[in-house]
Design an enzyme around this catalytic site. Structure first.
Site, mmCIF file in Angstrom:
data_model
loop_
_atom_site.group_PDB
_atom_site.id
_atom_site.type_symbol
_atom_site.label_atom_id
_atom_site.label_comp_id
_atom_site.label_asym_id
_atom_site.label_seq_id
_atom_site.Cartn_x
_atom_site.Cartn_y
_atom_site.Cartn_z
ATOM 1 N N ARG A 89 0.868 -1.040 -0.030
ATOM 2 C CA ARG A 89 -0.021 0.139 -0.023
ATOM 3 C C ARG A 89 0.569 1.210 -0.078
ATOM 4 O O ARG A 89 1.510 1.435 0.901
ATOM 5 C CB ARG A 89 -0.860 0.051 1.305
ATOM 6 C CG ARG A 89 -1.872 -1.199 1.489
ATOM 7 C CD ARG A 89 -2.728 -1.198 2.529
ATOM 8 N NE ARG A 89 -3.489 -2.232 2.510
ATOM 9 C CZ ARG A 89 -4.418 -2.701 2.199
ATOM 10 N NH1 ARG A 89 -4.986 -2.267 0.887
ATOM 11 N NH2 ARG A 89 -5.151 -4.077 2.504
ATOM 12 N N ASP A 145 -12.571 -8.666 -0.710
ATOM 13 C CA ASP A 145 -13.802 -7.844 -0.398
ATOM 14 C C ASP A 145 -14.965 -7.803 -1.217
ATOM 15 O O ASP A 145 -16.070 -7.530 -0.677
ATOM 16 C CB ASP A 145 -13.428 -6.250 -0.256
ATOM 17 C CG ASP A 145 -12.338 -6.346 1.224
ATOM 18 O OD1 ASP A 145 -12.019 -7.431 1.707
ATOM 19 O OD2 ASP A 145 -11.993 -5.164 1.458
ATOM 20 N N GLY A 203 -24.619 -20.562 8.500
ATOM 21 C CA GLY A 203 -25.820 -20.561 9.423
ATOM 22 C C GLY A 203 -26.039 -19.788 10.502
ATOM 23 O O GLY A 203 -26.301 -20.246 11.918
#
Ligand code: F6P
Length: 337
Positions: A89, A145, A203
Site C-alpha cells: 500500500r 472484499d 448458518g
C-alpha cells in the site's frame, strides 16, 4: 455504464500500438492474483507483446523495481496464494510527485500500457495515473472484499468465503458443546459481502454488516428472544462496530447472559490456494485485460456481470457503490428463526 465485450480470446489483434506492457499487483493480496498474472503474461506472449513485471505495487513503480516476464516465469503459480510480484500500500503514490516519478520510470522502460491487479485503492491510483499521464491501464479486480462496482465477483472472494465458512463450521462444534455465543469477525473493510455470504453459508444467528444501521439492537433481540439459552453464532463484518467484535461482545454481555467468546478470523481469509472459481475468473479477466489494451482501451476495468465479461470506466469501479443483495439479508432472518 458497463460495456459488454464481444471479441474472442483466440482472435489475434492484428495491429496495435501496444508492444510492451507492465503488470503489477497492489493493495491487499487475494488468492488468484497469481492465476491472473499467469493469464496476463501468457495472453501477452500469445499476441507477441513484451511484459514487464512491476514488483511491490506502486512503490516498485516509483523505485523502478522492474523484472522481465515470459510464459515460463509464470509456470507453477496458478495454485499459489499471495502474489509472486509482491504487493504494497503506497503512500508515496498518493502524491503527485510520486506518480510523476512512476510515469517517468514507465516511459524509460518503453511501457505502452499497464494491467493493474487489485482493489479500489489500486484503481484510484490507476485513475490518477491516467488522468495526469495518459498511461492506458486496464484493471483486473483482485480483492477478497468483493466491493468493486462493475463485476459480480472479484478474484479472491470465493476462496476467502470458503476459508471463513470452514472456520465457522469448526467454531460451531465448540460453540454447541459449551452453549456459548461466538462473535466471529470477518474481513471486508467497508462492506458486508464477505459477512453476508459467510453468515448464510455458516448458518449464523445474526449477520452484522455496515450496510445495516440497527445492528446492535437487532443482535440483542435475536440473542435474548424467548429467553434463548443455547449456542449462537454472530458473524460481524470488520468496520461494523467501533472497537470491533471484541467491544461488541463486551457490550452485549450486559444483556445476553450466556458465556461468550470472540474469534477474529483476520488474515487467514487472505491466504491459501485459490478456488477453481477464482482461478477461472482470473484466467478470463486477465486475458481480457490484455486484449482490451491491445484493442486500444484504457482506464477501464475488466469484470464479469451476469456471466459476461464487461468493461467499466475505472473511476466508476471505486466511486460507485455495489449494492449488497438485500434478499440475502431477509433470508438470513427467516433462516435464523
Ligand atoms: O482489502 C482487503 C483487506 O483484506 C480488507 O478486508 C481488510 O480490511 C484489509 O485488507 C486489511 O489490510 P492490511 O492487510 O493492510 O491490514
Amino acid at each position: 455504464m458497463n460495456q459488454p465485450v464481444s471479441y474472442s480470446f483466440v482472435t489475434k489483434v492484428n495491429v496495435s500500438k501496444i508492444k510492451k506492457i507492465g503488470v503489477y499487483t497492489s493493495g491487499g493480496d487475494a488468492p488468484g492474483m497469481n492465476a491472473a498474472l499467469r493469464s496476463i503474461v501468457r495472453t501477452a506472449a500469445y499476441h507477441g507483446v513484451e511484459v514487464v513485471g512491476i514488483q511491490h505495487g506502486y512503490n516498485g513503480m516509483i523505485k523502478g523495481d522492474f523484472v522481465p516476464m515470459g510464459p515460463r516465469s509464470v509456470s507453477n503459480i496458478i495454485q499459489r496464494g499471495g502474489t509472486i510480484l509482491k504487493t504494497a500500500r503506497s503512500m508515496e503514490f498518493m502524491t503527485r510527485e510520486g506518480r510523476a516519478k512512476a510515469a517517468a520510470n514507465l516511459g524509460q522502460q518503453g511501457i505502452d500500457g499497464l494491467v493493474a491487479i487489485g482493489g479500489n485503492g489500486t484503481f484510484q491510483g490507476a485513475t490518477l495515473l491516467y488522468d495526469e499521464h495518459m498511461i492506458p491501464t486496464i484493471g483486473v479486480p483482485g480483492t477478497i472484499d468483493n466491493d468493486l462496482y462493475g463485476t459480480d465477483f472479484t478474484i479472491g472472494y470465493d476462496t476467502a468465503i470458503n476459508t471463513a465458512v470452514e472456520a465457522i463450521d469448526k467454531i460451531r462444534d465448540t460453540a454447541d458443546a459449551h452453549d456459548r455465543v461466538f462473535y466471529v469477525e470477518v474481513m471486508g473493510r467497508d462492506s458486508g459481502f464477505i459477512a453476508l455470504d459467510v453468515g448464510i453459508a455458516g448458518g449464523a444467528e445474526y449477520i452484522a454488516i455496515p450496510e445495516i444501521e440497527e445492528n446492535f439492537e437487532a443482535i440483542r433481540e435475536k440473542l435474548t428472544a424467548g429467553g434463548r439459552q443455547r449456542s449462537s453464532i454472530v458473524v460481524i463484518a470488520e468496520g461494523c462496530f467501533k472497537g470491533g467484535a471484541v467491544d461488541l461482545a463486551r457490550r452485549m454481555s450486559e444483556f445476553v447472559h450466556l458465556h461468550y467468546r470472540v474469534t477474529v478470523l483476520g488474515h487467514i481469509q487472505r491466504g491459501g490456494s485459490p478456488s477453481a472459481r477464482d482461478r477461472v475468473l482470473a484466467a478470463k479477466l486477465g486475458a481480457q485485460a490484455v486484449k482490451s489494451l491491445l484493442a486500444g482501451d484504457g482506464n477501464v476495468m475488466a469484470g464479469e456481470v451476469n456471466s459476461k465479461v464487461v468493461l467499466t470506466p475505472m473511476r466508476d469501479t471505486w466511486e460507485k457503490k455495489k449494492g449488497i443483495d438485500n434478499t440475502l439479508v431477509d433470508l438470513s432472518q427467516v433462516l435464523s428463526i
